[in-house]
Design a protein around this motif. Sequence first.
Motif, PDB file in Angstrom:
ATOM      1  N   UNK A   1      81.019  62.082  37.877  1.00  0.00           N
ATOM      2  CA  UNK A   1      79.999  61.173  37.341  1.00  0.00           C
ATOM      3  C   UNK A   1      80.670  60.026  36.608  1.00  0.00           C
ATOM      4  N   UNK A   2      80.268  58.792  36.965  1.00  0.00           N
ATOM      5  CA  UNK A   2      80.656  57.613  36.197  1.00  0.00           C
ATOM      6  C   UNK A   2      79.470  57.237  35.329  1.00  0.00           C
ATOM      7  N   UNK A   3      79.651  57.276  34.016  1.00  0.00           N
ATOM      8  CA  UNK A   3      78.565  57.090  33.054  1.00  0.00           C
ATOM      9  C   UNK A   3      78.823  55.822  32.256  1.00  0.00           C
ATOM     10  N   UNK A   4      78.043  54.784  32.523  1.00  0.00           N
ATOM     11  CA  UNK A   4      78.223  53.483  31.898  1.00  0.00           C
ATOM     12  C   UNK A   4      77.183  53.328  30.784  1.00  0.00           C
ATOM     13  N   UNK A   5      77.655  53.166  29.543  1.00  0.00           N
ATOM     14  CA  UNK A   5      76.727  53.060  28.420  1.00  0.00           C
ATOM     15  C   UNK A   5      75.837  54.287  28.290  1.00  0.00           C
ATOM     16  N   UNK A   6      76.414  55.457  28.534  1.00  0.00           N
ATOM     17  CA  UNK A   6      75.648  56.697  28.520  1.00  0.00           C
ATOM     18  C   UNK A   6      75.547  57.324  27.145  1.00  0.00           C
ATOM     19  N   UNK A   7      74.783  58.390  27.055  1.00  0.00           N
ATOM     20  CA  UNK A   7      74.627  59.129  25.802  1.00  0.00           C
ATOM     21  C   UNK A   7      74.177  60.538  26.123  1.00  0.00           C
ATOM     22  N   UNK A   8      74.214  61.383  25.111  1.00  0.00           N
ATOM     23  CA  UNK A   8      73.568  62.687  25.190  1.00  0.00           C
ATOM     24  C   UNK A   8      72.645  62.778  23.978  1.00  0.00           C
ATOM     25  N   UNK A   9      71.327  62.774  24.177  1.00  0.00           N
ATOM     26  CA  UNK A   9      70.411  62.750  23.029  1.00  0.00           C
ATOM     27  C   UNK A   9      70.580  63.976  22.144  1.00  0.00           C
ATOM     28  N   UNK A  10      70.553  63.773  20.835  1.00  0.00           N
ATOM     29  CA  UNK A  10      70.670  64.900  19.909  1.00  0.00           C
ATOM     30  C   UNK A  10      69.549  65.912  20.086  1.00  0.00           C
ATOM     31  N   UNK A  11      68.300  65.517  20.422  1.00  0.00           N
ATOM     32  CA  UNK A  11      67.268  66.530  20.685  1.00  0.00           C
ATOM     33  C   UNK A  11      67.636  67.474  21.827  1.00  0.00           C
ATOM     34  N   UNK A  12      68.403  66.984  22.802  1.00  0.00           N
ATOM     35  CA  UNK A  12      68.864  67.851  23.887  1.00  0.00           C
ATOM     36  C   UNK A  12      69.819  68.902  23.347  1.00  0.00           C
ATOM     37  N   UNK A  13      70.777  68.471  22.517  1.00  0.00           N
ATOM     38  CA  UNK A  13      71.720  69.427  21.940  1.00  0.00           C
ATOM     39  C   UNK A  13      70.999  70.453  21.081  1.00  0.00           C
TER      40      UNK A  13
ATOM     41  N   UNK B   1      88.751  61.331  19.171  1.00  0.00           N
ATOM     42  CA  UNK B   1      89.788  62.347  19.269  1.00  0.00           C
ATOM     43  C   UNK B   1      89.715  63.402  18.163  1.00  0.00           C
ATOM     44  N   UNK B   2      88.633  63.377  17.374  1.00  0.00           N
ATOM     45  CA  UNK B   2      88.475  64.343  16.286  1.00  0.00           C
ATOM     46  C   UNK B   2      87.354  65.309  16.639  1.00  0.00           C
ATOM     47  N   UNK B   3      87.706  66.453  17.176  1.00  0.00           N
ATOM     48  CA  UNK B   3      86.692  67.416  17.607  1.00  0.00           C
ATOM     49  C   UNK B   3      85.914  68.008  16.447  1.00  0.00           C
ATOM     50  N   UNK B   4      86.477  67.955  15.250  1.00  0.00           N
ATOM     51  CA  UNK B   4      85.760  68.479  14.084  1.00  0.00           C
ATOM     52  C   UNK B   4      84.717  67.508  13.561  1.00  0.00           C
ATOM     53  N   UNK B   5      84.896  66.228  13.830  1.00  0.00           N
ATOM     54  CA  UNK B   5      83.963  65.226  13.304  1.00  0.00           C
ATOM     55  C   UNK B   5      83.867  64.050  14.268  1.00  0.00           C
ATOM     56  N   UNK B   6      83.092  64.243  15.326  1.00  0.00           N
ATOM     57  CA  UNK B   6      82.847  63.179  16.288  1.00  0.00           C
ATOM     58  C   UNK B   6      81.521  62.518  15.905  1.00  0.00           C
ATOM     59  N   UNK B   7      81.603  61.544  15.001  1.00  0.00           N
ATOM     60  CA  UNK B   7      80.404  60.912  14.453  1.00  0.00           C
ATOM     61  C   UNK B   7      79.389  61.959  14.008  1.00  0.00           C
TER      62      UNK B   7
ATOM     63  N   UNK C   1      77.700  52.460  20.739  1.00  0.00           N
ATOM     64  CA  UNK C   1      78.975  53.090  21.065  1.00  0.00           C
ATOM     65  C   UNK C   1      79.131  54.495  20.466  1.00  0.00           C
ATOM     66  N   UNK C   2      78.545  54.804  19.288  1.00  0.00           N
ATOM     67  CA  UNK C   2      78.693  56.183  18.789  1.00  0.00           C
ATOM     68  C   UNK C   2      78.108  57.231  19.733  1.00  0.00           C
ATOM     69  N   UNK C   3      76.973  56.916  20.404  1.00  0.00           N
ATOM     70  CA  UNK C   3      76.370  57.922  21.276  1.00  0.00           C
ATOM     71  C   UNK C   3      77.176  58.059  22.565  1.00  0.00           C
ATOM     72  N   UNK C   4      77.815  56.980  23.010  1.00  0.00           N
ATOM     73  CA  UNK C   4      78.709  57.092  24.160  1.00  0.00           C
ATOM     74  C   UNK C   4      79.917  57.959  23.819  1.00  0.00           C
ATOM     75  N   UNK C   5      80.382  57.864  22.578  1.00  0.00           N
ATOM     76  CA  UNK C   5      81.511  58.686  22.139  1.00  0.00           C
ATOM     77  C   UNK C   5      81.086  60.142  21.986  1.00  0.00           C
ATOM     78  N   UNK C   6      79.861  60.386  21.513  1.00  0.00           N
ATOM     79  CA  UNK C   6      79.333  61.758  21.506  1.00  0.00           C
ATOM     80  C   UNK C   6      79.430  62.355  22.908  1.00  0.00           C
ATOM     81  N   UNK C   7      78.961  61.604  23.895  1.00  0.00           N
ATOM     82  CA  UNK C   7      78.946  62.098  25.267  1.00  0.00           C
ATOM     83  C   UNK C   7      80.362  62.347  25.772  1.00  0.00           C
ATOM     84  N   UNK C   8      81.254  61.385  25.568  1.00  0.00           N
ATOM     85  CA  UNK C   8      82.633  61.562  26.026  1.00  0.00           C
ATOM     86  C   UNK C   8      83.271  62.792  25.383  1.00  0.00           C
ATOM     87  N   UNK C   9      82.948  63.039  24.112  1.00  0.00           N
ATOM     88  CA  UNK C   9      83.507  64.188  23.416  1.00  0.00           C
ATOM     89  C   UNK C   9      83.043  65.517  23.967  1.00  0.00           C
TER      90      UNK C   9
END
Length: 260
Positions: A118-130, A171-177, A205-213
């Motif tokens: 999957x190529x995800x451009x400007x993607x996110x993972x909604x917190x309600x999903x998590x 790169x911080x798995x303990x605190x990714x935003x 960009x924070x939600x894209x970083x959530x997804x990448x993490x």
Amino acid sequence: MKVLCLHGQNQNGHIFKNEIESILLNYQNSGVDLDFEFLDAPLRCTDGAVNGTPLYQYYEGLDIPKLRKAHHWLSGKLNENGPYDGVIAFSQGATLVSSYILYHQWYNHESPLSFRFAMLIGGSIPLPVLKDLGVPVTKEAEQVVEEANSQRHQALGPLPAHSSKARRALFNSDDCFGLNLNRVPLELKIRIPTIHVWGRQDPLLPVSIHLAGLCDPYIRKIFIHEGAHEVPKTEDNKMEVGKLLQWGLQRAVWPGHDEV
């Protein structure tokens, strides 16, 4: 090879094709048998059209039942026209794909996905999903997402605090935003090859970083362009995205893929 292409909210397949066509052009002229399939989302937007062409969205709001209904629509398309070698998705389309993967891995883990990267451009993972999948979500993470959405709604760039923390958060798995990724079960980490593209000036960009993490770092590629919440526009950036797409296509036929 077949690649499914999913547009963003308030777009349609034709608009998205125009946005990424130059990225795909080299593949279409390479002699390789590649089919890029563009779909329109199932819901017609009520706020107008572009040159008389309707605009669409996959879901409205972040209500989980509505999102799951969109997953059902996507599943139907995958079953009807798939399997695909990969998916290229932008914004709401990318959010649809990423959340679909997580629910599939959690509830249908014995069945393989109908796409291999999957190529995800400007993607996110909604917190309600998590939250719905049992992942601990902190007040800090919710505040970051609220701030990012506020910036977007005001047509502003990212908060300086978000920009300055972006690399460390990635790169911080303990605190990714605000998310502790070490507390996320392996079943809720995306385990197919992923390509993440977002803009340095994107307020989201924070939600894209959530997804990448949430994706396996060993089979994950990241490209940050100089734009905002958009498909990269400059020729140099398009070339880089094209190279990443080639990496994804190679992974789609990688012999060890099914063991990932």
